[in-house]
Design an enzyme around this catalytic site. Structure first.
Site, mmCIF file in Angstrom:
data_model
loop_
_atom_site.group_PDB
_atom_site.id
_atom_site.type_symbol
_atom_site.label_atom_id
_atom_site.label_comp_id
_atom_site.label_asym_id
_atom_site.label_seq_id
_atom_site.Cartn_x
_atom_site.Cartn_y
_atom_site.Cartn_z
ATOM 1 N N TYR A 1 0.832 -1.196 0.000
ATOM 2 C CA TYR A 1 0.000 0.000 0.000
ATOM 3 C C TYR A 1 0.871 1.252 0.000
ATOM 4 O O TYR A 1 0.606 2.213 -0.717
ATOM 5 C CB TYR A 1 -0.939 0.009 1.213
ATOM 6 C CG TYR A 1 -1.959 1.120 1.117
ATOM 7 C CD1 TYR A 1 -3.168 0.911 0.472
ATOM 8 C CD2 TYR A 1 -1.690 2.386 1.644
ATOM 9 C CE1 TYR A 1 -4.089 1.932 0.341
ATOM 10 C CE2 TYR A 1 -2.607 3.414 1.520
ATOM 11 C CZ TYR A 1 -3.812 3.188 0.871
ATOM 12 O OH TYR A 1 -4.720 4.204 0.742
ATOM 13 N N PHE B 1 -7.792 21.267 -24.946
ATOM 14 C CA PHE B 1 -8.089 19.842 -25.015
ATOM 15 C C PHE B 1 -9.302 19.598 -24.121
ATOM 16 O O PHE B 1 -9.461 20.251 -23.088
ATOM 17 C CB PHE B 1 -6.908 18.949 -24.607
ATOM 18 C CG PHE B 1 -7.279 17.501 -24.789
ATOM 19 C CD1 PHE B 1 -7.400 16.974 -26.065
ATOM 20 C CD2 PHE B 1 -7.608 16.700 -23.704
ATOM 21 C CE1 PHE B 1 -7.840 15.661 -26.258
ATOM 22 C CE2 PHE B 1 -8.041 15.395 -23.891
ATOM 23 C CZ PHE B 1 -8.158 14.875 -25.167
ATOM 24 N N THR B 2 -10.136 18.659 -24.540
ATOM 25 C CA THR B 2 -11.441 18.450 -23.901
ATOM 26 C C THR B 2 -11.363 18.316 -22.371
ATOM 27 O O THR B 2 -11.974 19.102 -21.646
ATOM 28 C CB THR B 2 -12.113 17.207 -24.500
ATOM 29 O OG1 THR B 2 -11.203 16.106 -24.415
ATOM 30 C CG2 THR B 2 -12.487 17.437 -25.967
ATOM 31 N N ASP C 1 1.299 20.018 -20.742
ATOM 32 C CA ASP C 1 0.586 18.763 -21.004
ATOM 33 C C ASP C 1 1.526 17.923 -21.863
ATOM 34 O O ASP C 1 1.638 18.123 -23.078
ATOM 35 C CB ASP C 1 -0.738 19.034 -21.718
ATOM 36 C CG ASP C 1 -1.500 17.736 -22.000
ATOM 37 O OD1 ASP C 1 -0.877 16.650 -21.930
ATOM 38 O OD2 ASP C 1 -2.697 17.797 -22.297
ATOM 39 N N LYS D 1 -0.457 7.307 -23.595
ATOM 40 C CA LYS D 1 -0.083 7.602 -24.982
ATOM 41 C C LYS D 1 1.409 7.326 -25.165
ATOM 42 O O LYS D 1 1.811 6.184 -25.270
ATOM 43 C CB LYS D 1 -0.424 9.063 -25.317
ATOM 44 C CG LYS D 1 -1.913 9.295 -25.596
ATOM 45 C CD LYS D 1 -2.724 9.506 -24.361
ATOM 46 C CE LYS D 1 -4.071 10.132 -24.617
ATOM 47 N NZ LYS D 1 -4.902 10.178 -23.409
ATOM 48 N N ARG E 1 -13.732 14.964 -34.081
ATOM 49 C CA ARG E 1 -13.067 16.081 -33.403
ATOM 50 C C ARG E 1 -13.550 17.359 -34.073
ATOM 51 O O ARG E 1 -12.867 17.952 -34.901
ATOM 52 C CB ARG E 1 -11.542 15.972 -33.482
ATOM 53 C CG ARG E 1 -10.940 14.804 -32.722
ATOM 54 C CD ARG E 1 -10.686 15.020 -31.236
ATOM 55 N NE ARG E 1 -11.776 14.774 -30.334
ATOM 56 C CZ ARG E 1 -11.621 14.385 -29.069
ATOM 57 N NH1 ARG E 1 -10.425 14.146 -28.567
ATOM 58 N NH2 ARG E 1 -12.648 14.247 -28.276
ATOM 59 N N PHE F 1 -19.134 14.402 -26.308
ATOM 60 C CA PHE F 1 -18.775 13.521 -27.420
ATOM 61 C C PHE F 1 -18.692 12.049 -27.014
ATOM 62 O O PHE F 1 -18.873 11.167 -27.833
ATOM 63 C CB PHE F 1 -17.438 13.970 -28.043
ATOM 64 C CG PHE F 1 -16.314 14.053 -27.055
ATOM 65 C CD1 PHE F 1 -16.139 15.190 -26.289
ATOM 66 C CD2 PHE F 1 -15.445 12.991 -26.882
ATOM 67 C CE1 PHE F 1 -15.119 15.265 -25.366
ATOM 68 C CE2 PHE F 1 -14.416 13.054 -25.965
ATOM 69 C CZ PHE F 1 -14.256 14.196 -25.192
HETATM 70 N N1 F0G Z 1 -4.214 15.713 -22.676
HETATM 71 C C1 F0G Z 1 -4.186 15.290 -23.955
HETATM 72 C C2 F0G Z 1 -3.428 16.073 -24.968
HETATM 73 C C3 F0G Z 1 -4.862 14.122 -24.315
HETATM 74 O O1 F0G Z 1 -4.820 13.707 -25.567
HETATM 75 C C4 F0G Z 1 -5.584 13.406 -23.317
HETATM 76 C C5 F0G Z 1 -6.358 12.225 -23.667
HETATM 77 C C6 F0G Z 1 -5.583 13.896 -22.011
HETATM 78 C C7 F0G Z 1 -4.881 15.044 -21.721
HETATM 79 C C8 F0G Z 1 -6.356 13.211 -20.895
HETATM 80 O O2 F0G Z 1 -5.719 12.057 -20.517
HETATM 81 O O3 F0G Z 1 -7.332 10.248 -21.142
HETATM 82 O O4 F0G Z 1 -5.416 9.809 -19.603
HETATM 83 O O5 F0G Z 1 -7.321 11.142 -18.843
HETATM 84 N N2 F0G Z 1 -6.662 11.953 -24.845
HETATM 85 C C9 F0G Z 1 -7.357 10.781 -25.320
HETATM 86 C C10 F0G Z 1 -7.519 10.866 -26.808
HETATM 87 C C11 F0G Z 1 -8.601 10.445 -24.601
HETATM 88 O O6 F0G Z 1 -8.142 9.948 -27.356
HETATM 89 O O7 F0G Z 1 -7.008 11.795 -27.423
HETATM 90 P P1 F0G Z 1 -6.506 10.750 -19.990
#
Ligand code: F0G
Length: 462
Positions: free
Chosen positions: A76, A128-129, A219, A262, A386, A453
């Protein structure tokens, strides 16, 4: 006489284990996409032939990483794997302090809550979303300061991820440095089509923000891909290693959020990394509320071990050249077929210009959503919208945000598909392009409040 013969490019690995994929009939796909409300996120993966929804968590791990899983120390507190991960982050990225999280958005949540107060402004190189939603939930407003070229799919600027320094300075002057907790800098910019930022530009951003006492939060989700594109494109960097460039990028920033799913070649994981001890202590305290103890965040020990190994592999030249090389292969193939895509070709996927492919649809007809559904119907290739659906609504007016870019992303998982798969994908896109007049638009029939989305449902506009 000694002229070198041309050698073809090949993946720098051989395949040890295979996972069968299933081809479906057009009728099966028709039922599947209808059942999914024409949203590729709602398809079952068993109905997908080649899955280009995302490069997130979809990488094939190496034999070293799988071996690393067996070394999981599931204590833990104080797991040995945490210290391996901490060392990898200090060695390859140069950040001092590590707070592990289960994935990127958890790190975004924590840093947003710590640094943003109500009424703050966060400038960045395109939204970014998930990043933006956490900034908004913390009371901030995101302001796009990316260069104008990034909003034009045709423009071939080599660094469309660059920040417009004048735009940034005028935002700082307009709102005052006190209301800007940090500038959000992404290496490569996902929503712009996987476009890199140059080191020259990042240095200029650093200089300006230092003058005003503003932080940079990085990021770094696809930092190795950005570093590889710097090596290819930026004067003065061709002799530097990807590893050196990655570290130089990180050194110009104050902290980072990472979706390790990624670049870093794992199926789950992420972190927040910072250099400031005070921010670290706050983050370490918050992580125990939302994720888990500070030496595992939301990860199992074995996942931290695989991540530590993945970070090392991600900056190796042969790997990154093949990874980005495969994307470039698909992009060139589509360009030769006359398919309109975002140029230059980005690092993690090909972005189809849905406005150009479906010129008969207005943005309210959701061209990118419709195109992604049409490609799935044609071949079982799963892509992602997108465009206007991803851009969501303005929290104040409640109206749709209408981004210039209305794109479908064919995202390439790392080390998963072969060149033959890329050929099949290109043929399907070509077929849809030739039949595009028959693709009808879509309308919302269900729309959730956040990140719509992922879960919205649609039906064809008759
Ligand atoms: N920042 C970027 C540039 C991303 O592409 C993503 C995720 C995140 C942050 C968030 O990270 O998913 O680990 O919580 N992108 C995915 C995509 C979902 O399909 O582009 P996460």
């Amino acid at each position: 006489m000694n002229k070198e013969r041309k050698r073809s490019w090949a993946e720098p690995y051989k395949i040890k284990m295979v996972e069968p994929v299933r081809m479906t009939t057009r009728e099966e796909r028709h039922q599947a996409i209808k059942g999914a409300g024409y949203n590729t996120f709602l398809l079952r993966s068993r109905d997908v032939y080649i899955d280009l929804l995302t490069d997130s968590g979809t990488s094939a791990m190496s034999d070293r990483q799988w071996a690393g899983l067996m070394l999981g120390d599931e204590s833990y507190a104080g797991s040995e794997n945490f210290y391996h991960l901490e060392e990898a982050i200090q060695t390859y990225y140069g950040y001092k302090y590590l707070v592990p999280t289960h994935q990127g958005r958890a790190a975004e949540h924590i840093i947003s809550q710590i640094l943003i107060k109500k009424g703050d402004i966060i400038p960045g190189n395109m939204y970014f979303t998930t990043t933006k939603v956490h900034q908004e939930l913390a009371g901030g407003t995101f302001v796009d300061v990316i260069i104008d070229e990034a909003h034009n799919p045709e423009n071939e600027h080599p660094f469309k991820g660059n920040i417009d320094i004048e735009k940034l300075e005028s935002v700082i002057k307009k709102y005052g440095a006190d209301r800007i907790p940090y500038v959000s800098v992404a290496t490569t910019v996902n929503m712009a089509g996987g476009q890199p930022i140059s080191l020259e530009n990042l240095k200029a951003v650093r200089k300006l923000t230092t003058n005003y006492g503003i932080k940079i939060i990085h990021d770094m989700t696809r930092v190795a891909e950005n570093a590889y594109l710097i090596k290819l494109r930026e004067p003065g960097y061709s002799e530097k290693t990807v590893r050196e460039i990655v570290k130089e990028i990180c050194s110009l920033t104050d902290g980072a959020t990472m979706s390790a799913k990624k670049d870093a070649l794992v199926n789950i994981g992420g972190f927040l990394a910072v250099n400031d001890e005070d921010i670290f202590n706050k983050a370490r305290n918050m992580v125990v509320i939302y994720e888990g103890l500070h030496t595992y965040g939301g990860m199992a020990g074995r996942d931290m071990e695989a991540l530590a190994i993945g970070i090392k592999e991600s900056v190796e030249y042969d790997h990154i050249r093949a990874r980005v090389g495969q994307v470039i292969y698909l992009g060139n193939k589509l360009l030769n077929m006359g398919v309109p895509i975002v140029k230059p070709i980005g690092s993690h996927g090909i972005f189809l210009d849905a406005k150009k492919i479906l010129p008969h649809l207005s943005q309210d007809g959701l061209p990118a959503q419709s195109l992604a559904a049409a490609i799935y119907l044609d071949s079982g290739v799963r892509a992602m919208e997108r465009g206007v659906v991803s851009a969501g609504r303005n929290p104040e007016t409640g109206k749709h945000n209408y981004p210039n870019l209305e794109l479908v992303r064919l995202t390439i998982p790392r080390r998963v598909y072969t060149q033959a798969h890329m050929d099949v994908v290109a043929e399907s896109v070509e077929a849809v392009l030739h039949n595009s007049a028959n693709v009808s638009g879509l309308k919302f029939v269900y729309e959730p409040k956040y990140l719509r989305f992922f879960q919205s449902r649609f039906e064809p506009v008759s």
